[in-house]
Structure formats: structure tokens, C-alpha cells
Design a protein around this motif. Structure first.
Motif, short mmCIF file in Angstrom:
data_model
loop_
_atom_site.label_atom_id
_atom_site.label_comp_id
_atom_site.label_asym_id
_atom_site.label_seq_id
_atom_site.Cartn_x
_atom_site.Cartn_y
_atom_site.Cartn_z
N GLY A 1 50.57 153.82 -72.16
CA GLY A 1 51.60 153.30 -71.60
C GLY A 1 51.36 151.78 -70.99
N ILE A 2 50.10 151.88 -70.38
CA ILE A 2 49.74 150.66 -69.91
C ILE A 2 49.11 149.48 -70.80
CG2 ILE A 2 48.85 151.54 -67.74
CD1 ILE A 2 46.17 151.72 -68.38
N ASP A 3 48.73 149.92 -71.85
CA ASP A 3 48.28 149.03 -72.93
C ASP A 3 49.33 148.55 -73.77
OD1 ASP A 3 46.28 148.08 -74.79
OD2 ASP A 3 47.42 149.07 -76.18
N LEU A 4 50.72 149.17 -73.79
CA LEU A 4 51.91 148.59 -74.29
C LEU A 4 52.34 147.60 -73.37
CD1 LEU A 4 53.36 151.83 -75.68
CD2 LEU A 4 52.41 150.11 -76.95
N LEU A 5 52.18 147.81 -72.21
CA LEU A 5 52.67 147.22 -71.22
C LEU A 5 51.81 145.63 -71.03
CD1 LEU A 5 53.71 149.50 -68.35
CD2 LEU A 5 55.40 148.27 -69.82
N GLY A 6 50.66 145.55 -71.76
CA GLY A 6 50.02 144.38 -71.80
C GLY A 6 48.94 144.41 -70.66
#
Length: 464
Positions: free
Chosen positions: A317-322
Motif C-alpha cells: 500500500g505505501i509503495d503504491l502511494l509513492g
């Protein structure tokens, strides 16, 4: 004055009537006691009078003197006007519920004092205590592999040493991965933090606060002066941090040393501990020990599984949010998830703060939504499905146990609180069921003896 005199006379007459009624009741009571020979007489506290001498007659014709009636004497320590309805001792005058409450209270106080002494000793030896508890958790994770190897013909020393070194290598690889990821992304995070600070300064000057550049510089200078004036405190804090680091390294070394011996010689250590118990308690604890170890093993393996799922979901999730450093943050969340229900959420705030500084408030809000969603999945699906059978503890008990463990022992106390509660619950349940089974066997034996005695009685009468 006339009205007052009349009122006084009326009160006096009423008191006289009450006194006369009381006197009549007392006379009737004494008459009833004298008429009923089985009624206890009112004891007299005065000394018994001397017996009346018998008349002088000739020895041959003198009848035998009747024995003097014994005069009842009041029990010592009571009032002079003794009454048969009064309790013999002051304790009998206390209500039964109050006596039960008092005896339960002092027993609870005694138990609380014993627990306080135990916690005080554990706090004095917290380095050893946390090392042993950590080694128990690690051993519960690695021991099934050692048992599997020994069942397939691997020698005990080789199996324990190989599994221990493999676990140590795995921990080292995880630490190296975290350090590598942080060092790789540190420059990017630092530049983004600077940009975030500049944006915060612009917001302070152009936002609703309308601060001037001079006011911002003054605040920055005050912070710098506060840091300069508190140099001694910062130095002492660094020294305290160095001392804590030394203690942590010592605890880690002791935990590794203890873990190896638990894996290599765990059964002998358990048998040695059983020999220290009283003889009548060894059989009960010998049965409770394996059940407690099975519960601890299932808890640790289930917790590792839940923590891995939490870390993967939050990391994606935090990787997809950048958000930068998603992989190290996922590892930190994995370690924090060993504290059930709240650990992943608390460690996930690090990711939220990094998102706030580097990407802005909206990204931080989205990270918070991801954390809350994963925590809901953990508490309603993962925990009941994976840990429901191994740890039969209510979620409220888990939360309160984590809070109490954190207050008593910090992070280490929060980590070991839930497994301690689960193991204690398993041991108490086993001992209670064992006592119930023993009572049932005793009742069945008594019933069989009574039936045999009843059937033997008519046969004996027939032979007679």
C-alpha cells in the motif's frame, strides 16, 4: 409558658407509660422462665450465697443433704448483664457476608503482595528475564524444525546447531536488508525532508498564522539556544543511550546462548525444573507443561504468519502511494506486528510521518487509511482464523494485557504479555479439568463401593 408546661407533662406521661409497659413485659418474661424448667435462667454475676445449714438431728435419722443447685456464671469478658441470646464471642456478632468479604480481602492482599515481590525481582533481573523470555519465543519458533530433523535420523547436536545457525543467519540477513535500504534511500528522503521543511515555512508565512520571516527566524534561534543550553542533558541522555545499547547487546547474546541450550537440551531442562516442585504437584505440572509449550508454539508461528501478512499488505500500500523506503518500513511493521492488534498500527505511524514530510498531508491520510484497513482485517479475519484455536483469549484481554505489559516492562513487556496470558490460561484450564476428572473418578469409586456394600448385605442375611 403554659403550652410548654403542658407539652412537658405530656412527654413525662408518655415516658411513664413506656416504662410501666417495659416493667410488665420483664415481669411476664421472668414468670415464664420460672414456669418452664427447660428455659435457661438468667445468670447472676454475683457470688453464689452460702448454702443454708441443715437442722441438727440425730445422725441415724438425718436425711442426706440435697446438693446445692449450681449457679450459672457468665462467660468471662462479657458485660455484667448477660443474656442467653447474646453471641458468645464478638466474631459471632459479625454478619456472615462481612466475614467472607474480610477473609477474601486479606487473601487478595496477600496474593497482591506476592505478585508485587515477583514483579520487583523480575524488574531487578529484567535483563535476564527478558533474555529468557525472548529465547523461549525463538525456541518455540525453531523447535518444531529440530524435532522434525531428529525424527528423520539427524543427531540432536547437529539438528539444534544447524537450526540455531540458520535462524541467526536469517536475523542477520533481515538486519542487513534494512540497513541497506535505509542507506540507499537516505539521500532521497533527506532532500524530500528539506523540501517539506521549506513548504512548512512557506505555510507558516502565507497560511492562516501569517507569521513573518523574522518571527520564524526568532523561533528557530530559540530552538537552537534551547539545544545549546541543554547540552549537558543531551550528553547524559547519550550516555544513557550508550548504556542501554550495552544492555541490549548483552541481552541479545544471553538470549542466543539460552536459545541454543533450549533447542539442544530442552526436555532435560524441563525434567530438572519438575524435580524442584513438590512431589504431589509433579504429575499435574508434567501434564500441563507440554500443553503450555504447544500453545506457545502455535502462538509464535501464528503471530509470525499474521505479522508477515500485515507487513506485505501495508508495504504494498505505501509503495503504491509513492512513499520512499517502503521495504524497510515493511520490515519495521513486521517486527512491530509481534504485539497483537496494536503493534502494526503503532509502527505504521513511522510510514505515515515519512509520507507527511515527503509527500504531503493527503498521502499521509491515505497511509493512515491503509493502516486502519489492514488492522481491521487482522482483528476480524486473521486473528480468529490463525490464532483462534491456539490463543483462546478475548480481544479485550489481549488489549489490556498489552497495555499492562507495556506499563510494567516497556516494549519487551508488551511483546511477551499475550503469550504469557495464553500459556497461563492453558495451564489453569488443564489443572481445573484434571481436578474435575479426579473428583469424578473419586465419586464413581465411592458409588461402586456403596453399591457393593448394599448388594453384600442381603447375601449375608440370607446365609445367616
Amino acid at each position: 409558658m403554659a403550652r410548654g408546661g403542658k407539652a412537658f407533662k405530656a412527654v413525662a406521661k408518655g415516658m411513664a407509660v413506656v416504662a410501666s409497659a417495659a416493667a410488665v413485659i420483664e415481669r411476664r418474661r421472668r414468670a415464664a422462665m420460672a414456669a418452664d424448667p427447660h428455659e435457661l435462667a438468667v445468670p447472676v454475676l454475683a457470688e453464689a450465697p452460702d448454702p443454708v445449714p441443715a437442722p441438727r438431728v440425730e445422725p441415724a435419722a438425718a436425711p442426706a443433704p440435697a446438693p446445692a443447685a449450681p449457679v450459672p456464671v457468665a462467660p468471662p469478658g462479657l458485660a455484667r448483664e448477660y443474656h442467653p441470646g447474646r453471641p458468645a464471642t464478638p466474631a459471632e456478632a459479625v454478619p456472615w457476608g462481612l466475614r467472607v468479604a474480610a477473609e477474601s480481602t486479606w487473601r487478595l492482599l496477600l496474593l497482591g503482595g506476592a505478585l508485587y515481590v515477583v514483579f520487583y525481582i523480575v524488574d531487578m533481573l529484567r535483563l535476564v528475564a527478558f533474555a529468557v523470555l525472548a529465547s523461549l519465543l525463538i525456541s518455540a519458533l525453531l523447535e518444531p524444525t529440530v524435532s522434525w530433523l531428529r525424527r528423520h535420523g539427524v543427531p540432536r547436536s547437529l539438528a539444534a546447531g544447524g537450526v540455531f545457525l540458520s535462524g541467526l543467519a536469517g536475523i542477520g540477513l533481515v538486519g542487513w536488508f534494512v540497513v541497506w535500504q535505509v542507506s540507499t534511500n537516505l539521500s532521497t528522503v533527506t532532500s524530500k525532508v528539506k523540501d517539506g521543511v521549506d513548504q512548512l515555512r512557506d505555510w507558516l508565512s502565507t497560511g492562516p498564522l501569517h507569521l513573518t520571516q523574522q518571527q520564524i527566524n526568532d523561533y528557530a534561534d530559540q530552538i537552537g539556544k534551547a539545544i545549546t543550553t541543554n547540552t549537558d542533558q543531551i550528553t547524559s541522555a547519550s550516555l544513557t543511550g550508550a548504556q542501554i545499547a550495552v544492555e541490549v547487546l548483552t541481552a541479545v547474546a544471553l538470549a542466543f546462548f539460552t536459545t541454543f541450550f533450549f533447542l539442544y537440551d530442552g526436555s532435560r531442562i524441563w525434567n530438572w525444573a519438575l524435580r524442584g516442585l513438590p512431589r504431589h504437584s509433579r504429575f499435574a505440572m508434567a501434564g500441563a507443561g507440554p500443553k503450555a509449550w504447544a500453545t506457545l508454539t502455535a502462538y509464535v508461528r501464528g503471530t509470525v504468519c499474521v505479522a508477515f501478512i500485515d507487513a506485505v499488505c501495508i508495504g504494498i500500500g505505501i509503495d503504491l502511494l509513492g512513499v520512499p523506503m517502503a521495504m524497510p518500513l515493511a520490515v519495521i511493521i513486521f517486527l512491530g506486528a509481534f504485539v497483537p492488534l496494536v503493534g502494526a498500527l503503532v509502527t505504521g505511524t513511522v510510514a505515515m510521518l515519512i509520507a507527511l514530510v515527503t509527500e504531503g498531508p493527503w498521502t499521509a491520510l491515505m497511509v493512515l487509511i491503509v493502516l486502519v484497513a489492514v488492522m481491521q482485517i487482522e482483528s476480524h479475519i486473521l486473528q480468529p482464523l490463525i490464532l483462534g484455536r491456539a490463543v483462546r483469549v478475548h480481544p479485550l484481554g489481549v488489549v489490556l494485557g498489552v497495555a499492562a505489559g507495556g506499563i510494567i516492562g516497556g516494549i519487551g513487556g508488551a511483546v511477551v504479555a499475550v503469550p504469557l496470558i495464553a500459556v497461563t490460561n492453558t495451564v489453569i484450564t488443564h489443572l481445573r479439568r484434571r481436578n474435575e476428572a479426579g473428583q469424578a473418578v473419586f465419586t464413581a469409586l465411592e458409588a461402586a463401593r456403596e453399591a457393593a456394600r448394599t448388594s453384600a448385605a442381603p447375601a449375608a442375611e440370607g446365609r445367616g
